[in-house]
Design an enzyme around this catalytic site. Structure first.
Site, PDB file in Angstrom:
ATOM      1  N   HIS A 104      51.819  40.965  61.338  1.00 52.42           N
ATOM      2  CA  HIS A 104      51.278  39.669  61.743  1.00 52.42           C
ATOM      3  C   HIS A 104      51.554  38.570  60.724  1.00 52.42           C
ATOM      4  CE1 HIS A 104      49.000  40.476  65.494  1.00 52.42           C
ATOM      5  NE2 HIS A 104      49.457  41.663  65.163  1.00 52.42           N
ATOM      6  N   SER A 141      56.516  39.348  64.913  1.00 46.57           N
ATOM      7  CA  SER A 141      57.489  40.297  65.457  1.00 46.57           C
ATOM      8  C   SER A 141      58.876  39.695  65.418  1.00 46.57           C
ATOM      9  CB  SER A 141      57.161  40.610  66.916  1.00 46.57           C
ATOM     10  OG  SER A 141      56.108  41.510  67.011  1.00 46.57           O
ATOM     11  N   LYS A 175      51.420  44.010  79.272  1.00 47.89           N
ATOM     12  CA  LYS A 175      52.630  44.830  79.204  1.00 47.89           C
ATOM     13  C   LYS A 175      52.378  46.114  78.398  1.00 47.89           C
ATOM     14  CE  LYS A 175      57.557  44.322  78.311  1.00 47.89           C
ATOM     15  NZ  LYS A 175      58.636  43.446  77.859  1.00 47.89           N
ATOM     16  N   ASP A 176      51.619  45.990  77.301  1.00 49.28           N
ATOM     17  CA  ASP A 176      51.284  47.176  76.510  1.00 49.28           C
ATOM     18  C   ASP A 176      50.422  48.149  77.320  1.00 49.28           C
ATOM     19  OD1 ASP A 176      52.735  46.532  74.286  1.00 49.28           O
ATOM     20  OD2 ASP A 176      51.052  45.775  73.111  1.00 49.28           O
ATOM     21  N   GLU A 234      58.893  73.085  64.395  1.00 48.58           N
ATOM     22  CA  GLU A 234      58.793  72.314  65.640  1.00 48.58           C
ATOM     23  C   GLU A 234      60.025  71.412  65.776  1.00 48.58           C
ATOM     24  OE1 GLU A 234      56.186  73.652  67.430  1.00 48.58           O
ATOM     25  OE2 GLU A 234      54.895  71.865  67.457  1.00 48.58           O
TER      26      GLU A 234
HETATM   27  C1  HEM Z   1      51.394  55.690  63.680  1.00 48.53           C
HETATM   28  C2  HEM Z   1      52.586  55.154  63.627  1.00 48.53           C
HETATM   29  C3  HEM Z   1      52.896  53.700  63.891  1.00 48.53           C
HETATM   30  C4  HEM Z   1      52.139  52.766  64.546  1.00 48.53           C
HETATM   31  C5  HEM Z   1      50.790  52.938  65.211  1.00 48.53           C
HETATM   32  C6  HEM Z   1      52.914  51.541  64.554  1.00 48.53           C
HETATM   33  C7  HEM Z   1      52.502  50.358  65.134  1.00 48.53           C
HETATM   34  C8  HEM Z   1      53.286  49.239  65.298  1.00 48.53           C
HETATM   35  C9  HEM Z   1      53.005  48.134  66.191  1.00 48.53           C
HETATM   36  C10 HEM Z   1      51.770  48.025  67.093  1.00 48.53           C
HETATM   37  C11 HEM Z   1      54.034  47.252  66.094  1.00 48.53           C
HETATM   38  C12 HEM Z   1      54.202  45.970  66.913  1.00 48.53           C
HETATM   39  C13 HEM Z   1      54.808  46.325  68.276  1.00 48.53           C
HETATM   40  C14 HEM Z   1      56.220  46.778  68.186  1.00 48.53           C
HETATM   41  O1  HEM Z   1      57.033  46.078  67.546  1.00 48.53           O
HETATM   42  O2  HEM Z   1      56.539  47.856  68.728  1.00 48.53           O
HETATM   43  C15 HEM Z   1      54.951  47.759  65.098  1.00 48.53           C
HETATM   44  C16 HEM Z   1      56.109  47.131  64.672  1.00 48.53           C
HETATM   45  C17 HEM Z   1      56.992  47.637  63.746  1.00 48.53           C
HETATM   46  N1  HEM Z   1      56.969  48.925  63.205  1.00 48.53           N
HETATM   47 FE1  HEM Z   1      55.541  50.297  63.514  1.00 48.53          FE
HETATM   48  N2  HEM Z   1      54.083  51.744  63.872  1.00 48.53           N
HETATM   49  C18 HEM Z   1      54.113  53.051  63.458  1.00 48.53           C
HETATM   50  C19 HEM Z   1      55.147  53.666  62.765  1.00 48.53           C
HETATM   51  C20 HEM Z   1      56.285  53.020  62.300  1.00 48.53           C
HETATM   52  C21 HEM Z   1      57.355  53.642  61.582  1.00 48.53           C
HETATM   53  C22 HEM Z   1      57.429  55.146  61.275  1.00 48.53           C
HETATM   54  C23 HEM Z   1      58.272  52.660  61.279  1.00 48.53           C
HETATM   55  C24 HEM Z   1      59.572  52.742  60.536  1.00 48.53           C
HETATM   56  C25 HEM Z   1      59.952  53.656  59.747  1.00 48.53           C
HETATM   57  C26 HEM Z   1      57.773  51.428  61.811  1.00 48.53           C
HETATM   58  C27 HEM Z   1      58.405  50.202  61.697  1.00 48.53           C
HETATM   59  C28 HEM Z   1      58.051  49.039  62.380  1.00 48.53           C
HETATM   60  C29 HEM Z   1      58.779  47.788  62.338  1.00 48.53           C
HETATM   61  C30 HEM Z   1      60.039  47.497  61.506  1.00 48.53           C
HETATM   62  C31 HEM Z   1      58.118  46.918  63.205  1.00 48.53           C
HETATM   63  C32 HEM Z   1      58.502  45.455  63.519  1.00 48.53           C
HETATM   64  C33 HEM Z   1      59.450  45.462  64.683  1.00 48.53           C
HETATM   65  C34 HEM Z   1      59.907  44.097  65.108  1.00 48.53           C
HETATM   66  O3  HEM Z   1      59.094  43.187  65.250  1.00 48.53           O
HETATM   67  O4  HEM Z   1      61.116  43.966  65.327  1.00 48.53           O
HETATM   68  N3  HEM Z   1      56.565  51.677  62.422  1.00 48.53           N
HETATM   69  N4  HEM Z   1      54.483  48.978  64.647  1.00 48.53           N
END
Ligand code: HEM
Length: 418
Positions: free
Chosen positions: A216, A220, A245-246, A289
């Site tokens: 935030h 995004s 959408k989510d 796994e």
């Molecule tokens: C429990 C695991 C995770 C949760 C709950 C989570 C949650 C979120 C949410 C809600 C967003 C905003 C929606 C979206 O862009 O899809 C986000 C964005 C992002 N997440 Fe995660 N995430 C998790 C794991 C990860 C992992 C493992 C990575 C990378 C190694 C990651 C990298 C990113 C990045 C780079 C964004 C920004 C994407 C963009 O705006 O282009 N996340 N995450």
């Protein structure tokens, strides 16, 4: 505040918000006040899906823990008790075990979305690194969780993986003993794995909060990868557009989840884990796994020690352990290895090809990890490992430097409003 006071629900909300601005915070995070790029596609659903999976795992896990017995003598039987005697115990267990697989699937898609659209690039480096930290914690949690049913695969996977740490020179034996709490995997290992398996998801929640906070702060990214101009036609409010959408994404995901839980509950588990752990009988083929298979292939890819004039400098086992940890640590440096100014693969024709090559390479590693370490599979595992490191170092660096990218649009609303 001057003027008429609100009464009823609105009054209560204002009263609370004045003292603890939680509703203002919600409005800024998931409400109409949060401006988001207008062009986010369905790949941007996987973050909220990951959050949904985490909540499901925590709720079902807590219920399972009420009936589970974390002792070598009672664990296997207590899981059978959950499956047969506890009301809806079978449902809780199948949701939890299939949930872990689907959680990894969702997070892997989320990571690959980030790789494809260059979400890891500035200014979102820290967001990416926090994501990777979540992934490492998830792996530790899943590994320890798999040991809890105390089946044959639980026991032997724990034995094989902890054994690899003996490769660390000097202190290896000591580390393994410390991890297991004993000279072999046994009751004390199961106890500490249970304790940590319960603790880690809450650490993950903590890191997810930081992850969202970082998201935030910079906002995004989007499929074009170009920066949005806030307050223009480039953005729309998160609520109602993306909240709906989510929710739709979560609805579809629940249907897929239900198909696994109700029709193929054991598809992603190993039949040997329905045999109680027996330290006197080693299964012919020990596999982790599916979500660990590519890393397992990297771990086993090294078959020769590095020696100079007959003196072993680094033995093969240690090389495997270093490569396995290195394969994840390397990803933390990605924002600085890939120096391309263009984020999205949409405008990077060569990067796009190599993106699919690395996806194929990980599939190859996955298959190699599932096969016995013999014959052709050893070479394919070694090839896949070499390519993995080549991709995330040399190839990404060279592409970032020399690739001829396509021209970027001047704004994300341009193709829509023109
Ligand atoms: C429990 C695991 C995770 C949760 C709950 C989570 C949650 C979120 C949410 C809600 C967003 C905003 C929606 C979206 O862009 O899809 C986000 C964005 C992002 N997440 Fe995660 N995430 C998790 C794991 C990860 C992992 C493992 C990575 C990378 C190694 C990651 C990298 C990113 C990045 C780079 C964004 C920004 C994407 C963009 O705006 O282009 N996340 N995450």
């Amino acid at each position: 505040m001057a003027g008429k006071k609100n009464t009823g629900i609105k009054g209560i909300i204002d009263w609370i918000d004045d003292r603890l601005p939680i509703f203002t915070l919600m409005d800024e995070y998931v409400g109409p006040a949060y401006q988001t790029p207008r062009n986010l596609n369905y790949w941007w659903n996987f973050g909220s899906l990951a959050g949904f999976c985490l909540i499901v795992q925590i709720i079902t896990g807590i219920i399972l823990a009420m009936h589970y017995n974390p002792s070598a003598a009672g664990a296997f039987e207590s899981v059978e008790h959950i499956m047969r005697d506890v009301n809806y115990g079978w449902l809780m267990r199948y949701i939890h075990s299939n949930g872990s697989s689907l959680f990894f699937l969702v997070v892997y898609i989320h990571v690959f979305r980030g790789l494809y659209y260059g979400s890891y690039k500035a200014p979102r480096e820290l967001l990416w690194m926090l994501g990777l930290l979540i992934l490492v914690l998830m792996m530790a949690t899943a590994f320890m969780g798999y040991v809890l049913p105390w089946g044959q695969m639980s026991y032997w996977a724990a034995t094989v993986i902890t054994n690899f740490f003996t490769a660390i020179p000097g202190i290896g034996e000591w580390i393994v003993e410390w991890l297991r709490g004993s000279f072999a995997v046994d009751n004390s290992t199961l106890n500490r794995f249970f304790s940590l398996h319960y603790l880690f998801p809450f650490l993950i929640v903590g890191v997810v909060i930081l992850h969202i906070w970082a998201l935030h702060t910079k906002g995004s990214s989007n499929p074009t990868g170009i920066d949005v101009k806030k307050g223009t036609a480039d953005t729309i409010p998160f609520h109602p557009f993306y909240s709906i959408k989510d929710l739709f994404g979560i609805g579809v995901f629940i249907v897929v989840f239900a198909v696994f839980v109700f029709y193929f509950p054991n598809l992603m588990s190993h039949p040997d884990n329905y045999i109680q752990a027996n330290p006197m009988s080693t299964p012919p083929h020990i596999v982790p796994e599916w979500y660990f298979l590519p890393f397992y292939a990297i771990l086993r890819a090294f078959t020769m020690d590095i020696s100079v004039f007959g003196v072993t400098l680094i033995d093969a086992k240690l090389l495997g352990v270093l490569a396995m940890f290195g394969s994840i640590i390397l990803l933390f440096f990605l924002p600085w290895i890939d120096k391309s100014k263009v984020r999205s693969a949409t405008f990077r024709p060569l990067y796009r090809i190599f993106f699919w090559v690395i996806v194929a390479d990980l599939f190859l590693l996955g298959v190699a990890g599932a096969m016995p370490a013999e014959g052709l599979w050893i070479y394919l595992g070694q090839f896949g490992t070499a390519y993995y490191f080549l991709h995330f170092t040399v190839i990404l660096y060279l592409l970032g430097k020399y690739e001829k990218t396509r021209p970027l649009p001047t704004s994300i609303s341009e193709p829509v409003t023109k």
